[in-house]
Design a protein around this motif. Sequence first.
Motif, PDB file in Angstrom:
ATOM      1  N   ALA A  49       0.860  -1.187   0.000  1.00  0.00           N
ATOM      2  CA  ALA A  49       0.000   0.000   0.000  1.00  0.00           C
ATOM      3  C   ALA A  49       0.894   1.234   0.000  1.00  0.00           C
ATOM      4  N   HIS A 105      -8.131  -1.824   0.626  1.00  0.00           N
ATOM      5  CA  HIS A 105      -6.869  -1.106   0.780  1.00  0.00           C
ATOM      6  C   HIS A 105      -6.683   0.023  -0.241  1.00  0.00           C
ATOM      7  N   MET A 112      -2.468   0.347  -4.440  1.00  0.00           N
ATOM      8  CA  MET A 112      -1.772  -0.906  -4.192  1.00  0.00           C
ATOM      9  C   MET A 112      -0.828  -1.233  -5.343  1.00  0.00           C
TER      10      MET A 112
END
Length: 211
Positions: A49, A105, A112
């Motif tokens: 991330a 995420h 990502m």
Amino acid sequence: MTLRKAGVLLAALMALSACGAESVWAPEEAVARAAYVPEGPATVTLLTAINNRSGSGGHSALLIDGAQRLLFDPAGSWHHPNVPERNDVLYGMSPQLFGFYMDYHARETYHMVVQEVEVSPEVAAQLSRAVQEYGAVSQAQCALSISRILSATPGFESVGTGWFPYRMMNRFEELPGVRTSQVFDDDSDDNLELLQAQGRAQLYLPEEFGG
């Protein structure tokens, strides 16, 4: 302070931090029932991330596609009622559930980076054992735990060990045969509602969506 004393102090702090990790251990029947066997060759995928504003790394996870799919998500915050966990190892990550993980995420503040490399079944098996034996991981040690495991695995020694997701991502990128992609999303940074919606969503069998 001498370098030796500094090293001893750092080791003590790491040991103390590890003691604070919460152990989670799903029952055997839940793990066996959830097992997802991916198609195709064995692969290892590093997930990172990256903060969209600062460019720094915020979290690391390791996806292993071997005899079954395991997601090692050290000190991670994502969870799902149909995904059993044993000390940061998530089982049953079908394409749909893995999509949930990535959607959670990737948001307005983070994207990502997905780095996949093909490995032998033997290496996938070694990594699968390593993540299942590592134990619960404390906060801020995601990159450290993954880099320790990778650097002890044939073919990944050059990754080295360290605390920083961005640095590990850059070293992983230098491995032969790495395929890299990025996932962006403009969802709100407050993703609690998304997590709750994922928990209520209908789940599909892998064959229903070609997984």
